[in-house]
Design an enzyme around this catalytic site. Sequence first.
Site, PDB file in Angstrom:
ATOM      1  N   SER A  36      -1.143  -2.887  -8.140  1.00  0.00           N
ATOM      2  CA  SER A  36      -0.066  -2.909  -7.162  1.00  0.00           C
ATOM      3  C   SER A  36       1.115  -3.570  -7.835  1.00  0.00           C
ATOM      4  O   SER A  36       0.926  -4.507  -8.624  1.00  0.00           O
ATOM      5  CB  SER A  36      -0.487  -3.725  -5.930  1.00  0.00           C
ATOM      6  N   ARG A  37       2.329  -3.045  -7.533  1.00  0.00           N
ATOM      7  CA  ARG A  37       3.504  -3.612  -8.209  1.00  0.00           C
ATOM      8  C   ARG A  37       3.787  -5.032  -7.729  1.00  0.00           C
ATOM      9  O   ARG A  37       4.304  -5.861  -8.456  1.00  0.00           O
ATOM     10  CB  ARG A  37       4.718  -2.717  -7.956  1.00  0.00           C
ATOM     11  N   LYS A  91      -5.524   9.983   2.762  1.00  0.00           N
ATOM     12  CA  LYS A  91      -4.868  11.138   3.370  1.00  0.00           C
ATOM     13  C   LYS A  91      -3.366  10.885   3.467  1.00  0.00           C
ATOM     14  O   LYS A  91      -2.986   9.711   3.559  1.00  0.00           O
ATOM     15  CB  LYS A  91      -5.450  11.483   4.743  1.00  0.00           C
TER      16      LYS A  91
HETATM   17  P1  NAP Z   1       1.678   0.754   2.796  1.00  0.00           P
HETATM   18  O1  NAP Z   1       1.230  -0.391   3.646  1.00  0.00           O
HETATM   19  O2  NAP Z   1       3.125   1.024   2.663  1.00  0.00           O
HETATM   20  O3  NAP Z   1       0.999   0.578   1.378  1.00  0.00           O
HETATM   21  C1  NAP Z   1       1.199   1.460   0.311  1.00  0.00           C
HETATM   22  C2  NAP Z   1       1.129   0.670  -0.978  1.00  0.00           C
HETATM   23  O4  NAP Z   1       1.354   1.572  -2.055  1.00  0.00           O
HETATM   24  C3  NAP Z   1       2.200  -0.393  -1.048  1.00  0.00           C
HETATM   25  O5  NAP Z   1       1.648  -1.626  -0.700  1.00  0.00           O
HETATM   26  C4  NAP Z   1       2.678  -0.322  -2.465  1.00  0.00           C
HETATM   27  O6  NAP Z   1       2.191  -1.450  -3.149  1.00  0.00           O
HETATM   28  C5  NAP Z   1       2.060   0.902  -3.098  1.00  0.00           C
HETATM   29  N1  NAP Z   1       3.101   1.791  -3.639  1.00  0.00           N
HETATM   30  C6  NAP Z   1       3.099   2.345  -4.868  1.00  0.00           C
HETATM   31  N2  NAP Z   1       4.174   3.097  -5.064  1.00  0.00           N
HETATM   32  C7  NAP Z   1       4.921   2.996  -3.946  1.00  0.00           C
HETATM   33  C8  NAP Z   1       6.166   3.544  -3.560  1.00  0.00           C
HETATM   34  N3  NAP Z   1       6.860   4.333  -4.373  1.00  0.00           N
HETATM   35  N4  NAP Z   1       6.636   3.241  -2.324  1.00  0.00           N
HETATM   36  C9  NAP Z   1       5.940   2.426  -1.510  1.00  0.00           C
HETATM   37  N5  NAP Z   1       4.743   1.893  -1.824  1.00  0.00           N
HETATM   38  C10 NAP Z   1       4.244   2.162  -3.042  1.00  0.00           C
HETATM   39  O7  NAP Z   1       1.037   2.114   3.341  1.00  0.00           O
HETATM   40  P2  NAP Z   1      -0.376   2.311   4.057  1.00  0.00           P
HETATM   41  O8  NAP Z   1      -0.189   2.249   5.527  1.00  0.00           O
HETATM   42  O9  NAP Z   1      -1.411   1.474   3.451  1.00  0.00           O
HETATM   43  O10 NAP Z   1      -0.619   3.856   3.732  1.00  0.00           O
HETATM   44  C11 NAP Z   1      -0.931   4.303   2.431  1.00  0.00           C
HETATM   45  C12 NAP Z   1      -1.602   5.649   2.553  1.00  0.00           C
HETATM   46  O11 NAP Z   1      -2.790   5.490   3.342  1.00  0.00           O
HETATM   47  C13 NAP Z   1      -0.760   6.704   3.271  1.00  0.00           C
HETATM   48  O12 NAP Z   1      -0.961   7.962   2.710  1.00  0.00           O
HETATM   49  C14 NAP Z   1      -1.276   6.660   4.690  1.00  0.00           C
HETATM   50  O13 NAP Z   1      -1.123   7.903   5.360  1.00  0.00           O
HETATM   51  C15 NAP Z   1      -2.751   6.366   4.462  1.00  0.00           C
HETATM   52  N6  NAP Z   1      -3.402   5.711   5.606  1.00  0.00           N
HETATM   53  C16 NAP Z   1      -2.811   4.667   6.266  1.00  0.00           C
HETATM   54  C17 NAP Z   1      -3.452   4.129   7.382  1.00  0.00           C
HETATM   55  C18 NAP Z   1      -2.876   2.963   8.165  1.00  0.00           C
HETATM   56  O14 NAP Z   1      -3.396   2.660   9.238  1.00  0.00           O
HETATM   57  N7  NAP Z   1      -1.839   2.268   7.689  1.00  0.00           N
HETATM   58  C19 NAP Z   1      -4.666   4.632   7.807  1.00  0.00           C
HETATM   59  C20 NAP Z   1      -5.264   5.630   7.064  1.00  0.00           C
HETATM   60  C21 NAP Z   1      -4.619   6.169   5.981  1.00  0.00           C
HETATM   61  P3  NAP Z   1       3.100  -2.119  -4.293  1.00  0.00           P
HETATM   62  O15 NAP Z   1       4.519  -2.103  -3.802  1.00  0.00           O
HETATM   63  O16 NAP Z   1       2.525  -3.464  -4.464  1.00  0.00           O
HETATM   64  O17 NAP Z   1       2.906  -1.224  -5.490  1.00  0.00           O
END
Ligand code: NAP
Length: 308
Positions: A36-37, A91
């Site tokens: 993670s960044r 997903k």
């Molecule tokens: P999130 O909280 O925004 O986390 C995504 C992570 O990816 C960030 O913490 C970030 O970590 C990393 N990342 C790497 N490149 C990135 C970029 N260019 N822009 C933003 N983040 C980047 O998102 P999330 O809710 O966990 O969702 C991630 C995936 O899981 C999505 O496809 C979503 O549909 C799926 N999902 C989410 C949920 C839910 O309830 N939230 C449930 C099921 C599935 P760093 O900045 O540290 O690199």
Amino acid sequence: MAPVRIAVVGLGKIARDQHLPAIAANPAFTLVATVSREGDGVPGVPHFQSLDQLLERGPAIDAAALCTPPQVRHELAAMALARGTHLFLEKPPGATLAEVAALQGMAQASGATLFASWHSRFAAGVAPARSWLAGRRIDRVQITWREDVRVWHPGQAWIWEPGGLGVFDPGINALSIATHILPQRFFLKSAVLEFPANRAAPIAADMHFCDTHGAPIHMDLDWRQTGPQTWDIVVETDAGRLTLSNGGAVLALPDRTERDEDREYAGLYAHFAALIRSGQCDVDVTPLQLVADAFLCGRRREVEAFED
Ligand code: NAP
């Protein structure tokens, strides 16, 4: 068999809420690295700022779970598959259909397992709903997926960008269930997508589908719902009504209601382990196809700007 050495990439909400606990609870896996960044990762587990760094100088890994936003997933997936790393994709499996097809080709060539996960298919009511509907006549289906984006996606800028899917980020979960439980395939007839004036992704959508036997399927997606949230699928059949609610966790049939604890991610990791053991892939892009078709054929309507 030795546990699968796995890295988790993208330590955001879903990685921390679900992947890390599910890996810790499953003896088929051992967490050997995080990527993670931002931040320092998990105490006691080597952490890297990028997947390149992990692959170059980190511990050996057999598998990776990619939990980043979909827009950056393909590059990471291709890098890992090129080394024969088994992949669990959150997903949706990618930002485009063609990039997912390219990954399938790479997985086939390298012999690695590619698992394009749909977590909602592992909700407790989904498998019994699929069994109950098999062979029944479907008269009509109503899908209502209404939630408060401020509660579930606070500050997630990527979700409003092209490829982030907007309200289809949760909506694709409903489609992953519907495509799994309904006995016939279905396809889009018409759609209206509502885009906030300041955003590149929709905040609401109203869609009409039809299955191959002519049954109408209506889908109502909205991210502006405050108060009680709604994640329901109602199927009218020749044997009465089936209702899946709470995102697939509660199943109501004409003669009984079933509810069970949340086991989605335990089920996903058990399935991933089985796929690796048997050298198989599991990639079903049907939910993403239906969303792509909505962007392809839907009418676009501009609505009030949305601020987090
Ligand atoms: P999130 O909280 O925004 O986390 C995504 C992570 O990816 C960030 O913490 C970030 O970590 C990393 N990342 C790497 N490149 C990135 C970029 N260019 N822009 C933003 N983040 C980047 O998102 P999330 O809710 O966990 O969702 C991630 C995936 O899981 C999505 O496809 C979503 O549909 C799926 N999902 C989410 C949920 C839910 O309830 N939230 C449930 C099921 C599935 P760093 O900045 O540290 O690199």
